[in-house]
Structure formats: C-alpha cells, structure tokens
Design a protein around this motif. Structure first.
Motif, PDB file in Angstrom:
ATOM      1  N   LEU A 257       0.852  -1.184   0.000  1.00  0.00           N
ATOM      2  CA  LEU A 257       0.000   0.000   0.000  1.00  0.00           C
ATOM      3  C   LEU A 257       0.888   1.235   0.000  1.00  0.00           C
ATOM      4  CD1 LEU A 257      -2.595  -1.029   2.769  1.00  0.00           C
ATOM      5  CD2 LEU A 257      -2.599  -1.610   0.333  1.00  0.00           C
ATOM      6  N   PHE A 258       0.550   2.218  -0.833  1.00  0.00           N
ATOM      7  CA  PHE A 258       1.302   3.466  -0.881  1.00  0.00           C
ATOM      8  C   PHE A 258       0.569   4.524  -0.066  1.00  0.00           C
ATOM      9  CE2 PHE A 258       3.005   1.156  -4.416  1.00  0.00           C
ATOM     10  CZ  PHE A 258       4.317   1.577  -4.511  1.00  0.00           C
ATOM     11  N   LEU A 259       1.247   5.076   0.933  1.00  0.00           N
ATOM     12  CA  LEU A 259       0.644   6.104   1.769  1.00  0.00           C
ATOM     13  C   LEU A 259       0.699   7.443   1.054  1.00  0.00           C
ATOM     14  CD1 LEU A 259       1.328   3.742   3.733  1.00  0.00           C
ATOM     15  CD2 LEU A 259       1.598   5.465   5.516  1.00  0.00           C
ATOM     16  N   THR A 260      -0.238   8.324   1.387  1.00  0.00           N
ATOM     17  CA  THR A 260      -0.360   9.629   0.736  1.00  0.00           C
ATOM     18  C   THR A 260      -0.024  10.734   1.724  1.00  0.00           C
ATOM     19  OG1 THR A 260      -2.092   8.767  -0.722  1.00  0.00           O
ATOM     20  CG2 THR A 260      -1.924  11.175  -0.504  1.00  0.00           C
ATOM     21  N   GLU A 261       0.869  11.624   1.291  1.00  0.00           N
ATOM     22  CA  GLU A 261       1.244  12.753   2.147  1.00  0.00           C
ATOM     23  C   GLU A 261       0.019  13.631   2.420  1.00  0.00           C
ATOM     24  OE1 GLU A 261       4.429  16.502   2.375  1.00  0.00           O
ATOM     25  OE2 GLU A 261       4.378  15.203   0.597  1.00  0.00           O
ATOM     26  N   ASN A 262      -0.061  14.121   3.640  1.00  0.00           N
ATOM     27  CA  ASN A 262      -1.132  14.998   4.157  1.00  0.00           C
ATOM     28  C   ASN A 262      -2.454  14.269   4.387  1.00  0.00           C
ATOM     29  OD1 ASN A 262       0.546  17.298   4.195  1.00  0.00           O
ATOM     30  ND2 ASN A 262       0.150  17.653   2.019  1.00  0.00           N
ATOM     31  N   ARG A 263      -2.641  13.098   3.813  1.00  0.00           N
ATOM     32  CA  ARG A 263      -3.792  12.268   4.169  1.00  0.00           C
ATOM     33  C   ARG A 263      -3.399  11.251   5.237  1.00  0.00           C
ATOM     34  NH1 ARG A 263      -5.878   7.781   0.106  1.00  0.00           N
ATOM     35  NH2 ARG A 263      -4.074   6.760   1.072  1.00  0.00           N
ATOM     36  N   ASP A 264      -2.259  10.587   5.007  1.00  0.00           N
ATOM     37  CA  ASP A 264      -1.787   9.562   5.941  1.00  0.00           C
ATOM     38  C   ASP A 264      -0.653  10.064   6.842  1.00  0.00           C
ATOM     39  OD1 ASP A 264      -3.529   7.560   4.845  1.00  0.00           O
ATOM     40  OD2 ASP A 264      -2.141   7.362   3.165  1.00  0.00           O
ATOM     41  N   TYR A 265       0.142  10.985   6.336  1.00  0.00           N
ATOM     42  CA  TYR A 265       1.304  11.455   7.102  1.00  0.00           C
ATOM     43  C   TYR A 265       1.699  12.858   6.664  1.00  0.00           C
ATOM     44  CZ  TYR A 265       3.920  10.418   2.837  1.00  0.00           C
ATOM     45  OH  TYR A 265       4.367  10.404   1.535  1.00  0.00           O
ATOM     46  N   THR A 266       2.477  13.514   7.511  1.00  0.00           N
ATOM     47  CA  THR A 266       3.063  14.809   7.176  1.00  0.00           C
ATOM     48  C   THR A 266       4.581  14.698   7.272  1.00  0.00           C
ATOM     49  OG1 THR A 266       2.907  15.580   9.481  1.00  0.00           O
ATOM     50  CG2 THR A 266       1.075  16.122   7.995  1.00  0.00           C
ATOM     51  N   LEU A 267       5.283  15.650   6.651  1.00  0.00           N
ATOM     52  CA  LEU A 267       6.739  15.659   6.627  1.00  0.00           C
ATOM     53  C   LEU A 267       7.280  16.926   7.264  1.00  0.00           C
ATOM     54  CD1 LEU A 267       7.371  14.451   2.962  1.00  0.00           C
ATOM     55  CD2 LEU A 267       7.395  13.066   5.040  1.00  0.00           C
ATOM     56  N   GLU A 268       8.374  16.776   7.999  1.00  0.00           N
ATOM     57  CA  GLU A 268       9.076  17.925   8.575  1.00  0.00           C
ATOM     58  C   GLU A 268      10.579  17.665   8.456  1.00  0.00           C
ATOM     59  OE1 GLU A 268       9.601  20.293  12.838  1.00  0.00           O
ATOM     60  OE2 GLU A 268       8.130  18.679  12.633  1.00  0.00           O
ATOM     61  N   TYR A 269      11.278  18.549   7.725  1.00  0.00           N
ATOM     62  CA  TYR A 269      12.701  18.361   7.477  1.00  0.00           C
ATOM     63  C   TYR A 269      13.530  19.084   8.527  1.00  0.00           C
ATOM     64  CZ  TYR A 269      11.336  16.599   2.876  1.00  0.00           C
ATOM     65  OH  TYR A 269      10.784  15.869   1.869  1.00  0.00           O
ATOM     66  N   GLY A 270      14.722  18.536   8.800  1.00  0.00           N
ATOM     67  CA  GLY A 270      15.609  19.156   9.768  1.00  0.00           C
ATOM     68  C   GLY A 270      17.071  18.996   9.381  1.00  0.00           C
ATOM     69  N   ASN A 271      17.897  19.965   9.789  1.00  0.00           N
ATOM     70  CA  ASN A 271      19.349  19.936   9.544  1.00  0.00           C
ATOM     71  C   ASN A 271      19.645  19.754   8.056  1.00  0.00           C
ATOM     72  OD1 ASN A 271      22.014  20.044  10.526  1.00  0.00           O
ATOM     73  ND2 ASN A 271      22.205  17.820  10.446  1.00  0.00           N
ATOM     74  N   ASN A 272      18.855  20.438   7.225  1.00  0.00           N
ATOM     75  CA  ASN A 272      18.856  20.133   5.784  1.00  0.00           C
ATOM     76  C   ASN A 272      19.400  21.260   4.914  1.00  0.00           C
ATOM     77  OD1 ASN A 272      16.559  21.663   6.510  1.00  0.00           O
ATOM     78  ND2 ASN A 272      15.442  20.976   4.703  1.00  0.00           N
TER      79      ASN A 272
ATOM     80  N   ALA B  54      23.222  22.248   5.282  1.00  0.00           N
ATOM     81  CA  ALA B  54      24.665  22.078   5.132  1.00  0.00           C
ATOM     82  C   ALA B  54      24.998  20.644   4.721  1.00  0.00           C
ATOM     83  CB  ALA B  54      25.369  22.418   6.445  1.00  0.00           C
ATOM     84  N   VAL B  55      26.218  20.480   4.205  1.00  0.00           N
ATOM     85  CA  VAL B  55      26.714  19.146   3.868  1.00  0.00           C
ATOM     86  C   VAL B  55      26.753  18.290   5.136  1.00  0.00           C
ATOM     87  CG1 VAL B  55      28.740  17.848   3.101  1.00  0.00           C
ATOM     88  CG2 VAL B  55      28.048  19.926   1.886  1.00  0.00           C
ATOM     89  N   GLY B  56      26.279  17.058   5.021  1.00  0.00           N
ATOM     90  CA  GLY B  56      26.255  16.170   6.183  1.00  0.00           C
ATOM     91  C   GLY B  56      24.999  15.318   6.194  1.00  0.00           C
ATOM     92  N   THR B  57      24.583  14.942   7.384  1.00  0.00           N
ATOM     93  CA  THR B  57      23.405  14.090   7.546  1.00  0.00           C
ATOM     94  C   THR B  57      22.190  14.926   7.921  1.00  0.00           C
ATOM     95  OG1 THR B  57      24.776  12.223   8.248  1.00  0.00           O
ATOM     96  CG2 THR B  57      22.431  12.112   8.763  1.00  0.00           C
ATOM     97  N   ALA B  58      21.155  14.845   7.126  1.00  0.00           N
ATOM     98  CA  ALA B  58      19.890  15.542   7.390  1.00  0.00           C
ATOM     99  C   ALA B  58      18.833  14.498   7.710  1.00  0.00           C
ATOM    100  CB  ALA B  58      19.476  16.371   6.174  1.00  0.00           C
ATOM    101  N   TYR B  59      17.658  14.964   8.086  1.00  0.00           N
ATOM    102  CA  TYR B  59      16.587  14.013   8.395  1.00  0.00           C
ATOM    103  C   TYR B  59      15.238  14.586   7.993  1.00  0.00           C
ATOM    104  CZ  TYR B  59      15.294  16.868  12.448  1.00  0.00           C
ATOM    105  OH  TYR B  59      14.874  17.910  13.258  1.00  0.00           O
ATOM    106  N   VAL B  60      14.285  13.692   7.866  1.00  0.00           N
ATOM    107  CA  VAL B  60      12.897  14.083   7.657  1.00  0.00           C
ATOM    108  C   VAL B  60      12.065  13.301   8.667  1.00  0.00           C
ATOM    109  CG1 VAL B  60      12.613  12.360   5.812  1.00  0.00           C
ATOM    110  CG2 VAL B  60      10.988  14.252   6.022  1.00  0.00           C
ATOM    111  N   LYS B  61      11.174  14.004   9.339  1.00  0.00           N
ATOM    112  CA  LYS B  61      10.299  13.378  10.326  1.00  0.00           C
ATOM    113  C   LYS B  61       8.961  13.075   9.672  1.00  0.00           C
ATOM    114  CE  LYS B  61       8.327  13.992  14.968  1.00  0.00           C
ATOM    115  NZ  LYS B  61       8.226  14.911  16.136  1.00  0.00           N
ATOM    116  N   ILE B  62       8.546  11.827   9.752  1.00  0.00           N
ATOM    117  CA  ILE B  62       7.267  11.387   9.190  1.00  0.00           C
ATOM    118  C   ILE B  62       6.301  11.177  10.346  1.00  0.00           C
ATOM    119  CG2 ILE B  62       6.095   9.623   7.810  1.00  0.00           C
ATOM    120  CD1 ILE B  62       9.845   9.788   7.615  1.00  0.00           C
ATOM    121  N   THR B  63       5.198  11.908  10.347  1.00  0.00           N
ATOM    122  CA  THR B  63       4.227  11.844  11.441  1.00  0.00           C
ATOM    123  C   THR B  63       2.859  11.461  10.891  1.00  0.00           C
ATOM    124  OG1 THR B  63       5.420  13.577  12.654  1.00  0.00           O
ATOM    125  CG2 THR B  63       3.146  13.119  13.340  1.00  0.00           C
TER     126      THR B  63
END
Length: 206
Positions: A125-140, A142-151
């Motif tokens: 099953l493919f989930l749909t953004e804003n219907r099933d989950y939202t995204l919030e990006y962080g530390n995104n 500079a060069v390095g490791t970034a993340y995205v929070k799926i809620t």
C-alpha cells in the motif's frame, strides 16, 4: 402419551480478536454456542456487521437467532487498530520509508519521500502525504546528515512518527562565483570589510 416442549437456550457469543489496519475489510466470525453446543451460522443464527471495517475504528457484530433460536440474540464488539509507522506491532506488516540522498545547493533541500506499507499477506500500500502522514525536514542546509520526520495524520489509519536520514553530499564539480559587496567604498581611514558572496548558479552558498 405425554407432550413436552424443547426450548432453545440462550446464545453465548465468543469474543473476537482485534485487527490491525491493512486496507481490507475485517469481518470475523465469532463462535456462537448454546451451552456446550456449537451453533451453525445461517441455520441457527445470522451475523450482521455494523460496517465493512476497513478503516481504523470500533465495530459491532450482531448475532440474530434463527429457527428455534429466533427470539435469541447477542453481539460482539471489536476494533480495527491503527498501524504504527514505527512497526512496533508484531505480525502486522512493515511500513517502509524511502528518501534519496541529495547534492548540496546552498539552501534548504527537501527530497521527495515515498512511504509504503507492506502488509502481512504481501500486498504493498502506498501512503499519501497529508492524508496519511506529514513531513518535517531538519538539519537540511549544510553538507552532512539531514533528516525528515514522518508523522501520522490524526484521523488516518496510522499512528506514531519516525525519522529517516538522508545525506547532503558536497557539490563536487560545481561552478561557483564569488563577489563582494560593496565593490568600492569611500576611504574613511578605517579598515573596510566588504561582504563576500558565493553563489552556485542562482543559489547563494554562504
């Protein structure tokens, strides 16, 4: 000859297990008994469901007696539970998050995210953004490791939140332009420190 009547007893409806959302209707069949005797659906009773029970929520099975049990009845309640996107529920499939690494641009980067739910029986099953989950990006930026929070979205069939990491790689081979601002100034006897501006294309890097 002595006449006598055979009276049906009361129906006993066994409880049914809850179920974790998997995109399909869940309509379990409870065991129905008269004492120790297991009764038969359609001949002794019929089942009526309060809904298709696809989405997370509470549902009821109504048992309506038939034949000699026509004046009897009972019910059983159950729930379709939300799927936790952290996969904390055993034997319930797996939610997967896919996000690609990106190249440094000088600004905030937000790569696309794909979220799937591999059900226990092998469906995807493919989930749909804003219907099933939202995204919030962080530390995104500079060069390095970034993340995205799926809620998980309140009111959806999912619950919980999780982070997925991605890399911001150096922009090797990119062409940069360097400028100063101001280009010139009026002598005032003090040290002058113009601002240095570095760009990659139209994006300001520094």
């Amino acid at each position: 000859e002595i006449a006598f009547a055979i009276t049906a007893g009361d129906l006993t409806v066994a409880s049914v297990e809850n179920h974790i959302y998997d995109g399909l209707p869940y309509q379990p069949k409870p065991e129905v008994k008269d004492g120790e005797r297991i009764l038969q659906e359609n001949s002794d009773y019929t089942l009526i469901y309060s809904g298709a029970a696809v989405d997370a929520g509470s549902y009821t099975i109504t048992v309506r007696g038939a034949g000699s049990y026509a004046d009897k009845g009972g019910s059983a309640g159950y729930q379709v539970l939300k799927k936790n996107i952290n996969n904390t529920q055993p034997a319930s499939g797996t939610v997967n998050v896919y996000v690609s690494d990106v190249t440094y641009t000088g600004g905030a980067v937000e790569p696309s995210v794909v979220v799937t739910y591999q059900t226990e029986d092998g469906r995807t099953l493919f989930l749909t953004e804003n219907r099933d989950y939202t995204l919030e990006y962080g530390n995104n930026t500079a060069v390095g490791t970034a993340y995205v929070k799926i809620t998980a979205v309140d009111g959806s069939n999912f619950e919980g939140s999780r982070n997925a990491e991605f890399a911001i790689n150096p922009a090797y081979g990119q062409t940069f332009t360097v400028a100063v601002d101001p280009v010139s100034d009026i002598y005032n006897g003090r040290e002058q420190t113009p601002q240095t501006i570095v760009k990659s294309g139209d994006a300001t890097v520094n």
